[in-house]
Design a protein around this motif. Structure first.
Motif, PDB file in Angstrom:
ATOM      1  N   PRO A 166       0.834  -1.208   0.000  1.00 12.63           N
ATOM      2  CA  PRO A 166       0.000   0.000   0.000  1.00 12.63           C
ATOM      3  C   PRO A 166       0.871   1.262   0.000  1.00 12.63           C
ATOM      4  CG  PRO A 166      -0.051  -1.075   2.160  1.00 12.63           C
ATOM      5  CD  PRO A 166       0.712  -1.988   1.244  1.00 12.63           C
ATOM      6  N   ALA A 167       0.455   2.250  -0.795  1.00 10.62           N
ATOM      7  CA  ALA A 167       1.184   3.525  -0.832  1.00 10.62           C
ATOM      8  C   ALA A 167       0.928   4.294   0.461  1.00 10.62           C
ATOM      9  CB  ALA A 167       0.725   4.346  -2.027  1.00 10.62           C
ATOM     10  N   TYR A 168       1.983   4.917   0.978  1.00  8.67           N
ATOM     11  CA  TYR A 168       1.873   5.714   2.204  1.00  8.67           C
ATOM     12  C   TYR A 168       2.628   7.017   1.990  1.00  8.67           C
ATOM     13  CZ  TYR A 168       6.354   3.310   2.701  1.00  8.67           C
ATOM     14  OH  TYR A 168       7.605   2.798   2.454  1.00  8.67           O
ATOM     15  N   ARG A 169       2.380   7.980   2.865  1.00  6.34           N
ATOM     16  CA  ARG A 169       3.012   9.289   2.705  1.00  6.34           C
ATOM     17  C   ARG A 169       2.902  10.062   4.002  1.00  6.34           C
ATOM     18  NH1 ARG A 169      -1.359  12.989  -0.520  1.00  6.34           N
ATOM     19  NH2 ARG A 169      -3.251  11.993   0.193  1.00  6.34           N
ATOM     20  N   SER A 170       3.814  10.991   4.198  1.00 11.65           N
ATOM     21  CA  SER A 170       3.710  11.831   5.385  1.00 11.65           C
ATOM     22  C   SER A 170       3.146  13.202   5.065  1.00 11.65           C
ATOM     23  CB  SER A 170       5.062  11.951   6.102  1.00 11.65           C
ATOM     24  OG  SER A 170       6.134  11.855   5.216  1.00 11.65           O
ATOM     25  N   GLY A 171       2.920  13.492   3.808  1.00  9.56           N
ATOM     26  CA  GLY A 171       2.421  14.826   3.466  1.00  9.56           C
ATOM     27  C   GLY A 171       1.513  14.814   2.266  1.00  9.56           C
ATOM     28  N   GLY A 172       0.967  15.972   2.014  1.00  8.73           N
ATOM     29  CA  GLY A 172       0.121  16.144   0.853  1.00  8.73           C
ATOM     30  C   GLY A 172       0.215  17.577   0.368  1.00  8.73           C
ATOM     31  N   GLN A 173      -0.579  17.892  -0.636  1.00 13.58           N
ATOM     32  CA  GLN A 173      -0.582  19.253  -1.171  1.00 13.58           C
ATOM     33  C   GLN A 173      -1.977  19.836  -1.051  1.00 13.58           C
ATOM     34  OE1 GLN A 173       0.860  18.960  -5.177  1.00 13.58           O
ATOM     35  NE2 GLN A 173       2.666  17.835  -4.480  1.00 13.58           N
ATOM     36  N   VAL A 174      -1.981  21.119  -0.762  1.00 11.34           N
ATOM     37  CA  VAL A 174      -3.245  21.832  -0.595  1.00 11.34           C
ATOM     38  C   VAL A 174      -3.164  23.106  -1.418  1.00 11.34           C
ATOM     39  CG1 VAL A 174      -4.704  23.022   1.071  1.00 11.34           C
ATOM     40  CG2 VAL A 174      -3.542  20.928   1.738  1.00 11.34           C
ATOM     41  N   THR A 175      -4.288  23.449  -2.048  1.00 14.13           N
ATOM     42  CA  THR A 175      -4.302  24.701  -2.812  1.00 14.13           C
ATOM     43  C   THR A 175      -5.308  25.681  -2.199  1.00 14.13           C
ATOM     44  OG1 THR A 175      -4.601  25.698  -4.999  1.00 14.13           O
ATOM     45  CG2 THR A 175      -6.051  23.852  -4.467  1.00 14.13           C
ATOM     46  N   ASP A 176      -4.962  26.978  -2.290  1.00 11.13           N
ATOM     47  CA  ASP A 176      -5.982  27.972  -1.939  1.00 11.13           C
ATOM     48  C   ASP A 176      -6.779  28.277  -3.207  1.00 11.13           C
ATOM     49  OD1 ASP A 176      -4.529  29.764  -3.492  1.00 11.13           O
ATOM     50  OD2 ASP A 176      -3.661  30.838  -1.791  1.00 11.13           O
ATOM     51  N   GLU A 177      -7.702  29.212  -3.121  1.00  6.86           N
ATOM     52  CA  GLU A 177      -8.595  29.414  -4.265  1.00  6.86           C
ATOM     53  C   GLU A 177      -7.925  30.114  -5.438  1.00  6.86           C
ATOM     54  OE1 GLU A 177     -11.845  32.251  -3.164  1.00  6.86           O
ATOM     55  OE2 GLU A 177     -10.828  32.150  -1.223  1.00  6.86           O
ATOM     56  N   TRP A 178      -6.662  30.568  -5.242  1.00 11.83           N
ATOM     57  CA  TRP A 178      -5.949  31.210  -6.352  1.00 11.83           C
ATOM     58  C   TRP A 178      -4.886  30.289  -6.975  1.00 11.83           C
ATOM     59  CZ3 TRP A 178      -6.810  33.576  -1.581  1.00 11.83           C
ATOM     60  CH2 TRP A 178      -7.835  34.540  -1.582  1.00 11.83           C
ATOM     61  N   GLY A 179      -4.831  29.053  -6.483  1.00 10.90           N
ATOM     62  CA  GLY A 179      -3.876  28.113  -7.055  1.00 10.90           C
ATOM     63  C   GLY A 179      -2.492  28.156  -6.424  1.00 10.90           C
ATOM     64  N   ASN A 180      -2.385  28.767  -5.233  1.00 12.29           N
ATOM     65  CA  ASN A 180      -1.115  28.699  -4.501  1.00 12.29           C
ATOM     66  C   ASN A 180      -1.054  27.347  -3.797  1.00 12.29           C
ATOM     67  OD1 ASN A 180      -0.287  31.457  -5.057  1.00 12.29           O
ATOM     68  ND2 ASN A 180      -2.010  32.021  -3.747  1.00 12.29           N
ATOM     69  N   ILE A 181      -0.161  26.491  -4.283  1.00 12.77           N
ATOM     70  CA  ILE A 181      -0.089  25.126  -3.757  1.00 12.77           C
ATOM     71  C   ILE A 181       0.996  25.059  -2.692  1.00 12.77           C
ATOM     72  CG2 ILE A 181       0.422  22.726  -4.351  1.00 12.77           C
ATOM     73  CD1 ILE A 181      -0.594  23.434  -7.221  1.00 12.77           C
ATOM     74  N   ARG A 182       0.631  24.526  -1.530  1.00  8.80           N
ATOM     75  CA  ARG A 182       1.636  24.358  -0.475  1.00  8.80           C
ATOM     76  C   ARG A 182       1.564  22.932   0.063  1.00  8.80           C
ATOM     77  NH1 ARG A 182      -0.851  24.733   4.593  1.00  8.80           N
ATOM     78  NH2 ARG A 182      -3.035  25.288   4.376  1.00  8.80           N
ATOM     79  N   ALA A 183       2.648  22.520   0.736  1.00  7.29           N
ATOM     80  CA  ALA A 183       2.709  21.176   1.292  1.00  7.29           C
ATOM     81  C   ALA A 183       2.191  21.191   2.727  1.00  7.29           C
ATOM     82  CB  ALA A 183       4.150  20.679   1.266  1.00  7.29           C
ATOM     83  N   VAL A 184       1.524  20.116   3.116  1.00  5.32           N
ATOM     84  CA  VAL A 184       1.126  19.933   4.522  1.00  5.32           C
ATOM     85  C   VAL A 184       1.656  18.571   4.976  1.00  5.32           C
ATOM     86  CG1 VAL A 184      -0.925  21.373   4.536  1.00  5.32           C
ATOM     87  CG2 VAL A 184      -1.105  19.025   3.742  1.00  5.32           C
ATOM     88  N   PHE A 185       2.108  18.481   6.214  1.00 10.12           N
ATOM     89  CA  PHE A 185       2.734  17.241   6.686  1.00 10.12           C
ATOM     90  C   PHE A 185       2.115  16.711   7.972  1.00 10.12           C
ATOM     91  CE2 PHE A 185       5.936  18.556   3.685  1.00 10.12           C
ATOM     92  CZ  PHE A 185       6.308  17.341   3.131  1.00 10.12           C
ATOM     93  N   ASP A 186       2.137  15.402   8.088  1.00  6.47           N
ATOM     94  CA  ASP A 186       1.697  14.712   9.303  1.00  6.47           C
ATOM     95  C   ASP A 186       2.624  13.502   9.456  1.00  6.47           C
ATOM     96  OD1 ASP A 186       0.470  13.214  11.270  1.00  6.47           O
ATOM     97  OD2 ASP A 186      -1.568  13.573  10.532  1.00  6.47           O
ATOM     98  N   GLU A 187       3.756  13.755  10.104  1.00  3.65           N
ATOM     99  CA  GLU A 187       4.813  12.730  10.192  1.00  3.65           C
ATOM    100  C   GLU A 187       4.310  11.421  10.810  1.00  3.65           C
ATOM    101  OE1 GLU A 187       7.853  12.082   9.000  1.00  3.65           O
ATOM    102  OE2 GLU A 187       9.349  12.622  10.518  1.00  3.65           O
ATOM    103  N   ALA A 188       3.515  11.557  11.881  1.00  2.00           N
ATOM    104  CA  ALA A 188       3.040  10.349  12.585  1.00  2.00           C
ATOM    105  C   ALA A 188       2.204   9.478  11.645  1.00  2.00           C
ATOM    106  CB  ALA A 188       2.221  10.747  13.806  1.00  2.00           C
ATOM    107  N   ARG A 189       1.398  10.124  10.817  1.00  2.00           N
ATOM    108  CA  ARG A 189       0.532   9.371   9.912  1.00  2.00           C
ATOM    109  C   ARG A 189       1.367   8.623   8.858  1.00  2.00           C
ATOM    110  NH1 ARG A 189      -5.122  11.909   7.657  1.00  2.00           N
ATOM    111  NH2 ARG A 189      -6.173   9.914   7.477  1.00  2.00           N
ATOM    112  N   GLY A 190       2.435   9.279   8.402  1.00  2.00           N
ATOM    113  CA  GLY A 190       3.323   8.629   7.441  1.00  2.00           C
ATOM    114  C   GLY A 190       4.009   7.412   8.048  1.00  2.00           C
ATOM    115  N   LEU A 191       4.519   7.560   9.258  1.00  2.00           N
ATOM    116  CA  LEU A 191       5.231   6.449   9.901  1.00  2.00           C
ATOM    117  C   LEU A 191       4.274   5.303  10.221  1.00  2.00           C
ATOM    118  CD1 LEU A 191       7.665   8.490  12.171  1.00  2.00           C
ATOM    119  CD2 LEU A 191       8.195   7.274  10.033  1.00  2.00           C
ATOM    120  N   GLN A 192       3.035   5.651  10.571  1.00  2.00           N
ATOM    121  CA  GLN A 192       2.022   4.622  10.803  1.00  2.00           C
ATOM    122  C   GLN A 192       1.761   3.850   9.489  1.00  2.00           C
ATOM    123  OE1 GLN A 192       0.670   3.591  13.513  1.00  2.00           O
ATOM    124  NE2 GLN A 192      -0.783   2.158  12.542  1.00  2.00           N
ATOM    125  N   GLY A 193       1.705   4.586   8.381  1.00  2.00           N
ATOM    126  CA  GLY A 193       1.505   3.951   7.074  1.00  2.00           C
ATOM    127  C   GLY A 193       2.643   2.999   6.747  1.00  2.00           C
TER     128      GLY A 193
END
Ligand SMILES: [Zn+2]
Length: 482
Positions: A166-193
């Motif tokens: 199964p694919a796992y990850r510690s982060g993802g990408q989020v965009t605001d309404e103008w298309g500014n894409i930033r990374a968000v992280f959750d280290e514990a969730r990645g390590l659990q994966g």
């Protein structure tokens, strides 16, 4: 239909792609003898006793394809074909969707069905070894162990050779309404994966007579932390399992990796000492000369997915140059349709667009789909038809096609995945005359379409601004009034 074949089977055809002295070799009017799970003999004739003989006539019997980035869902990428930019069209999570808590857009039954359906689709296209890939956009976070238990069951039932994790990850990408894409992280969730993936790997590695093996799939480089990748590398090294990590595939990824680590993606993998010979790297389309040198130095492998890259206006720059550097290159289908023959053809075209007509020949690309994949997986028993190799065989019908004097050049110029007629994996005939035993292809296609339509209907929930479906996916021509 008989699936486990007792006694020897002899396959005959106008063309057989055998193997000797480390290279494929073409037999005209050749035979392949199968005994148990292995190839017993390849040549002009076979004198020993056989339990059955199948004569394919105008066809090519070849090693089955090895798909290192094997499409394993109902591919949402195709929805973006004329609908961009990605952040406006539901391919980057909007902040509003993340705030309410991302959720699974399929039920567990739907997730299990799409794996089974995708595996059948791979077999229909002559793919005999698959390392599944699916999108995480419609997931709550990563892939689940439950879904991969279902995938293992599907592979076992259908007879497909797979590497699963199964694919796992510690982060993802989020965009605001103008298309500014930033990374968000959750280290514990990645390590659990990773912990769950490691448990799954230990449990399934080597089941189904060795046909099902473990792999590790830390999702995309911009969504993984150093700790996650170093631990992945250690665990995979200890198990001798491959690791697949998407990198060097998009400008947004390059920017995020540079913001996070101050360097290019493969430079970062090298710096944290994660990049080892068991690493498989799709897609490399943004890689620099320095990064190609690092891949070559590490003995890692590139996973070339020509169709998905070309559809987005990109290409590997370049297949011939990466090959000349001594980099192992395997192929992946990655997008719908999982037609490896189409990928070979697009791969030839994009390599020639990059470097000119003389830079590549058909056998270079065919090698990547067979021997290259086997080398990436450290499996000298796959990707070739030679005595002692696994009997993983694809039979492609050429009876309705205009043939060149060479079967590989005919595949490049005149065939498609729909010409695949028979498939053998581990000595089992898993498809005969285009039919996979126990599968109702028409009923499954209808179910897949209904499931896909259901997912499309949910797109507004995770698309920035939450527009209606009709605004996310724009029509080609105006829809005429009924
Ligand atoms: Zn991919």
């Amino acid at each position: 239909m008989e699936r486990v074949m007792q006694g020897r089977t002899l396959l005959c055809a106008q063309w057989v792609i055998g193997h000797s002295d480390g290279r494929h070799v073409v037999h005209e009017n050749g035979v392949v003898a199968i005994e148990g799970t292995d190839v017993l003999h390849v040549g002009a004739s076979f004198d020993g006793p056989v339990a059955r003989r199948i004569d394919y006539g105008a066809a090519v019997i070849s090693p089955g394809f090895i798909d290192l980035d094997a499409l394993s869902d109902l591919d949402t990428t195709i929805l973006g074909y004329d609908n961009g930019p990605a952040w406006k069209k539901g391919r980057v999570w909007p902040e509003s969707y993340v705030k309410r808590g991302p959720y699974e857009m399929y039920t567990s039954e739907e997730l299990a069905f799409q794996k089974h359906h995708a595996f059948a689709h791979l077999i229909r296209n002559g793919i005999t070894t698959a390392l599944p890939i699916a999108s995480l956009f419609y997931r709550a976070w990563g892939e689940t162990v439950a879904e991969f238990d279902a995938a293992a069951a599907a592979a076992e039932e259908l007879g497909l050779r797979v590497y699963l994790g199964p694919a796992y990850r510690s982060g993802g990408q989020v965009t605001d309404e103008w298309g500014n894409i930033r990374a968000v992280f959750d280290e514990a969730r990645g390590l659990q994966g990773l912990a769950e993936a490691a448990d799954f790997a230990a449990r399934i590695d080597g089941i189904a007579g060795g046909r099902i093996r473990a792999m590790f799939a830390p999702d995309r480089i911009e969504t993984c932390t150093e700790t996650l990748l170093r631990r992945t590398s250690d665990i995979a090294d200890e198990m001798g399992a491959p690791v697949r990590q998407h990198c060097s595939q998009s400008p947004v990824e390059l920017r995020l990796v540079r913001e996070q680590h101050g360097c290019a993606p493969i430079e970062w993998l090298h710096q944290i000492d994660a990049l080892h010979p068991n690493w498989l790297l799709p897609h490399g389309t943004q890689a620099t000369e320095t990064e190609f040198d690092l891949i070559a130095g590490a003995g890692a492998s590139l996973v070339h997915c020509p169709l998905v890259s070309a559809r987005h206006g990109g290409m590997l720059k370049s297949f011939p140059k990466a090959r000349a550097r001594g980099i192992t290159i395997g192929l992946g289908t990655d997008t719908h349709p999982a037609d490896m023959i189409l990928n070979l053809q697009i791969g030839m075209m994009t390599a020639r667009l990059a470097d000119g007509m003389e830079a590549i020949r058909s056998e270079d690309m065919f090698d990547a789909a067979t021997l290259g994949g086997a080398a990436a997986l450290k499996r000298p028993d796959l990707g070739r038809l030679a005595p002692g190799a696994k009997a993983d065989i694809t039979v492609t019908d050429l009876s309705r096609t205009l043939q060149t004097p060479d079967p590989v050049q005919t595949l490049m110029t005149s065939a498609s995945g729909r010409d695949v007629r028979d498939v053998f994996i581990d000595g089992r005939r898993v498809m005969a005359d285009g039919v996979i035993p126990g599968i109702d292809e028409t009923a499954d296609a209808a179910r897949a379409q209904a499931q896909f339509d259901g997912l499309i209907a949910k797109y507004p929930g995770r698309t920035v601004g939450h527009p209606p479906v009709s605004e996310i996916f724009t029509p080609s021509y105006e829809r005429a009034a009924p």
